[in-house]
Scaffold this motif. Structure first.
Motif, mmCIF file in Angstrom:
data_model
loop_
_atom_site.group_PDB
_atom_site.id
_atom_site.type_symbol
_atom_site.label_atom_id
_atom_site.label_comp_id
_atom_site.label_asym_id
_atom_site.label_seq_id
_atom_site.Cartn_x
_atom_site.Cartn_y
_atom_site.Cartn_z
ATOM 1 N N ARG A 12 0.831 -1.207 0.000
ATOM 2 C CA ARG A 12 0.000 0.000 0.000
ATOM 3 C C ARG A 12 0.863 1.254 0.000
ATOM 4 O O ARG A 12 0.625 2.198 -0.763
ATOM 5 N N ILE A 13 1.905 1.269 0.832
ATOM 6 C CA ILE A 13 2.792 2.437 0.906
ATOM 7 C C ILE A 13 3.519 2.638 -0.420
ATOM 8 O O ILE A 13 3.658 3.764 -0.906
ATOM 9 N N GLU A 14 3.973 1.551 -1.035
ATOM 10 C CA GLU A 14 4.653 1.666 -2.332
ATOM 11 C C GLU A 14 3.727 2.233 -3.398
ATOM 12 O O GLU A 14 4.134 3.078 -4.201
ATOM 13 N N ARG A 15 2.471 1.799 -3.399
ATOM 14 C CA ARG A 15 1.511 2.340 -4.366
ATOM 15 C C ARG A 15 1.279 3.828 -4.144
ATOM 16 O O ARG A 15 1.192 4.605 -5.090
ATOM 17 N N ALA A 19 2.265 6.765 -6.766
ATOM 18 C CA ALA A 19 1.200 7.619 -7.278
ATOM 19 C C ALA A 19 1.559 9.092 -7.137
ATOM 20 O O ALA A 19 1.262 9.893 -8.010
ATOM 21 N N THR A 20 2.203 9.487 -6.047
ATOM 22 C CA THR A 20 2.524 10.898 -5.841
ATOM 23 C C THR A 20 3.838 11.300 -6.490
ATOM 24 O O THR A 20 3.969 12.421 -6.948
ATOM 25 N N ASN A 21 4.820 10.403 -6.554
ATOM 26 C CA ASN A 21 6.116 10.689 -7.169
ATOM 27 C C ASN A 21 6.441 9.594 -8.170
ATOM 28 O O ASN A 21 7.132 8.643 -7.845
ATOM 29 N N PRO A 22 5.962 9.714 -9.396
ATOM 30 C CA PRO A 22 6.237 8.660 -10.362
ATOM 31 C C PRO A 22 7.735 8.548 -10.622
ATOM 32 O O PRO A 22 8.425 9.570 -10.710
#
Length: 100
Positions: A12-15, A19-22
């Motif tokens: 979840r944290i990785e997603r 999402a915020t910093n591609p």
């Protein structure tokens, strides 16, 4: 096989981070600094360093003209070499500025 609770949390944290910093591209450059290569050509141009170096090469060539301990042939070769280096340095800088 069911992922455990810590694995779910990590995923979840990785997603969220993705999402915020591609990922990808170059790291952001600090303004005013010139690092490595062109991406956006940020920062300071080194014209003053090129001019100072070229001026020093011209001074060396002038000093060689006045030098009396070496033969005239050697003096001419050293003078031509330092003037050629100065002209090459300035030409290289100019071409580097014109290229995209």
């Amino acid at each position: 096989m069911d992922p455990t609770s810590p694995e779910k949390e990590i995923n979840r944290i990785e997603r969220e981070l993705d999402a915020t910093n591609p990922p990808g591209g170059h790291p952001p450059a600090k303004p005013g600094k010139r690092s490595g290569g062109p991406p956006g050509k940020p920062g300071i141009n080194s014209l003053d360093a090129v001019l100072v170096t070229a001026l020093l090469l011209f001074v060396v060539s002038a000093a060689l003209v006045l030098a009396g301990r070496i033969s005239p042939k050697e003096r001419m070769q050293l003078t031509a070499g330092s003037i050629g280096a100065a002209v090459g340095l300035l030409t290289g800088y100019g071409i580097g500025r014109l290229r995209p």
